[in-house]
Design an enzyme around this catalytic site. Structure first.
Site, PDB file in Angstrom:
ATOM      1  N   HIS A 193       0.860  -1.184   0.000  1.00 37.16           N
ATOM      2  CA  HIS A 193       0.000   0.000   0.000  1.00 37.16           C
ATOM      3  C   HIS A 193       0.896   1.234   0.000  1.00 37.16           C
ATOM      4  O   HIS A 193       1.681   1.445   0.934  1.00 37.16           O
ATOM      5  CB  HIS A 193      -0.922   0.013   1.215  1.00 37.16           C
ATOM      6  CG  HIS A 193      -1.838   1.206   1.256  1.00 37.16           C
ATOM      7  ND1 HIS A 193      -3.096   1.210   0.691  1.00 37.16           N
ATOM      8  CD2 HIS A 193      -1.661   2.441   1.782  1.00 37.16           C
ATOM      9  CE1 HIS A 193      -3.663   2.380   0.876  1.00 37.16           C
ATOM     10  NE2 HIS A 193      -2.808   3.154   1.541  1.00 37.16           N
ATOM     11  N   CYS A 194       0.771   2.041  -1.042  1.00 37.52           N
ATOM     12  CA  CYS A 194       1.633   3.208  -1.194  1.00 37.52           C
ATOM     13  C   CYS A 194       0.849   4.470  -0.851  1.00 37.52           C
ATOM     14  O   CYS A 194      -0.046   4.871  -1.606  1.00 37.52           O
ATOM     15  CB  CYS A 194       2.170   3.278  -2.624  1.00 37.52           C
ATOM     16  SG  CYS A 194       3.312   4.650  -2.872  1.00 37.52           S
ATOM     17  N   PRO A 195       1.157   5.122   0.251  1.00 35.11           N
ATOM     18  CA  PRO A 195       0.440   6.373   0.564  1.00 35.11           C
ATOM     19  C   PRO A 195       0.787   7.517  -0.369  1.00 35.11           C
ATOM     20  O   PRO A 195       0.014   8.474  -0.502  1.00 35.11           O
ATOM     21  CB  PRO A 195       0.879   6.665   2.004  1.00 35.11           C
ATOM     22  CG  PRO A 195       2.196   5.983   2.147  1.00 35.11           C
ATOM     23  CD  PRO A 195       2.140   4.770   1.285  1.00 35.11           C
TER      24      PRO A 195
END
Length: 488
Positions: free
Chosen positions: A194-196
């Site tokens: 999960h890439c913010p």
């Protein structure tokens, strides 16, 4: 009516009467049209949707806006303050190349952030119950206490045993390389991380765009940083280093931002290049799931053994379609069709039922008259009418077979009753006539039996019955039976 079209008929208006309402008292104008809802409106995961479900992002998007601002501000300052000087002093190709890189970075960023990363749909209650039932049967558990399903199931991929984990949130066994994202609360196929910074998960459907984004961003960052330093050097040769910094403060800001970001971006690009060449995901590499050597027990079953093939599969393979159909409509439960309660169809059904009741009453009345005719009489009796043949609990004989005149005394019941056979032969065509007319239109449907008393239709049918079974025919049959009895 004059040819001009004037007259009372010009003001007449016709409206069509709806016969599809569920009840006679329900007005069609009071119905409210319920708009169909799309699936993204009731999506169970923690996601945000825009543009009627076309854009799908994670709920935490603050860092994504920071990424967007940094790219836009840095590139905007470069094109506004550095490119005019560099285009004159060096070459006009610098702003052209910078513009191509900028648009490529923005395109891949938006494509990564706004797309479905490969979310797996959750099981419906029926599918979840069926899966738990299969698990109980496989484990041999009875209907006694509750037992949660096992967390793993083993499958073999390219000779390597891979464990599939059961997701208690989505109620499914996750496919190989899938994992559940705790931030988005979804199971993602070929989950990478999960890439913010992009505001979304990185999975099977958007991983290639994520890799292109970080790769192109690293080139853009290096490009801007290199020509910013070139700009400062050229100005410092003319006016000195400190004066060059004072003349272009935006250039200093660009150099600082690019210096601190280039290392992380370039390093991230190199790391994902390694993952693509070995056909691994970030999740698998952090957990140490596989080894790149085929001789070991935990070798990577997804690797093709060739760097070029692994890169082509990850970057050039077909993109699988979305499995959640977020813009599809929710299918409501189809109600069972109810029987019509008004309109022409209901009227025809009511009349047909009354016709069947009339036929049953006529048949019962005919049987009663035949039984009376077949009973041996010791003396002459007057003719019986419908009032005298009425029995308690039976309908009156105000039907086409209303009256029948009986003749002379008949032979004993031990002998063949010719009068009963003759009467049965004459009455039988009348029964067939009624049976042949089971379905009538509303105009041809008869009224209830009580309404037929004294009507022309009842009178004509009564005369027809009397013509078929008259006094003479019954008398002759009785005399003929007595003659045969005396001869015997």
């Amino acid at each position: 009516m004059p040819p001009g079209g004037g007259g009372p008929m010009k003001d007449c208006e016709y409206s069509q009467i709806s016969t599809h309402s569920s009840s006679p008292m329900e007005s069609p104008h009071k119905k409210k049209k319920i708009a169909a809802r799309r699936k993204w409106e009731v999506f169970p995961g923690r996601n945000k949707f825009f543009c009627n479900g076309r854009i799908m992002m994670a709920r935490q998007t603050g860092v994504f806006y920071l990424t967007l601002i940094l790219i836009l501000v840095t590139s905007g300052l470069f094109f506004a303050f550095d490119c005019p000087y560099l285009a004159v002093k060096i070459t006009p190709a610098i702003p052209v190349v910078g513009g191509i890189l900028f648009f490529f970075v923005m395109g891949t960023l938006l494509r990564t952030s706004f797309s479905d990363p490969g979310v797996l749909p959750r099981a419906t209650p029926d599918e979840a119950a069926d899966l738990e039932r299969q698990i109980d049967i496989a484990n041999g558990t009875g209907s006694g206490g509750y037992r949660p399903p096992p967390r793993t199931k083993e499958v073999i991929i390219n000779g390597q045993t891979v464990k599939l984990k059961y997701c208690f949130t989505c109620k499914i066994f996750r496919p190989p390389r899938a994992s559940h994202c705790s931030l988005c609360d979804n199971c993602v196929e070929r989950f990478d991380h999960h890439c913010p910074w992009v505001g979304n998960c990185v999975g099977k459907r958007n991983y290639r765009f994520f890799y292109m984004f970080i790769l192109s961003l690293s080139f853009l960052t290096v490009f801007i940083f290199a020509f910013v330093i070139t700009h400062v050097i050229l100005r410092s040769q003319q006016t000195g280093f400190l004066n060059a910094l004072k003349d272009s403060p935006a250039t200093v800001l660009e150099a600082v931002v690019c210096f601190f970001s280039v290392w992380s971006i370039v390093g991230l690009s190199g790391f994902h290049t390694y993952l693509i060449s070995s056909n691994q995901t970030t999740n698998e590499d952090i957990k140490g799931s596989w080894s790149n050597k085929r001789g070991k027990e935990n070798y990577n079953p997804y690797s093709y053994g060739n760097i070029f093939t692994n890169c082509c599969v990850a970057l050039c393979g077909p993109i699988s379609p979305s499995l959640i159909d977020r813009r599809g409509y929710i299918q409501p439960d189809t109600p069972q069709p109810a029987a019509p309660s008004n309109g022409i169809a209901a009227y025809g059904a009511t009349q047909s039922q009354s016709d069947m009741c009339d036929q049953d009453q006529c048949i019962q009345s005919t049987k009663f008259v035949l039984q009376a005719a077949a009973t041996p009489l010791l003396q002459s009796e007057p003719s019986l009418t419908s009032d005298e043949l009425h029995l308690p609990g039976k309908p009156g004989l105000g039907t086409p077979c209303a009256s029948l005149t009986l003749g002379q005394p008949t032979p004993p019941s031990s002998m063949p009753n010719l009068a009963a056979e003759a009467a049965l032969t004459d009455i039988l065509p009348l029964k067939e006539e009624h049976v042949g007319h089971q379905f009538l239109t509303p105009e041809e449907a008869p009224s209830p039996p009580r309404m037929l008393a004294g009507s022309p239709l009842a009178h004509s049918r009564t005369m027809h019955v009397l013509g078929l079974a008259s006094q003479d025919s019954l008398h002759e049959d009785s005399v003929r039976g007595l003659v045969k009895l005396s001869s015997v």
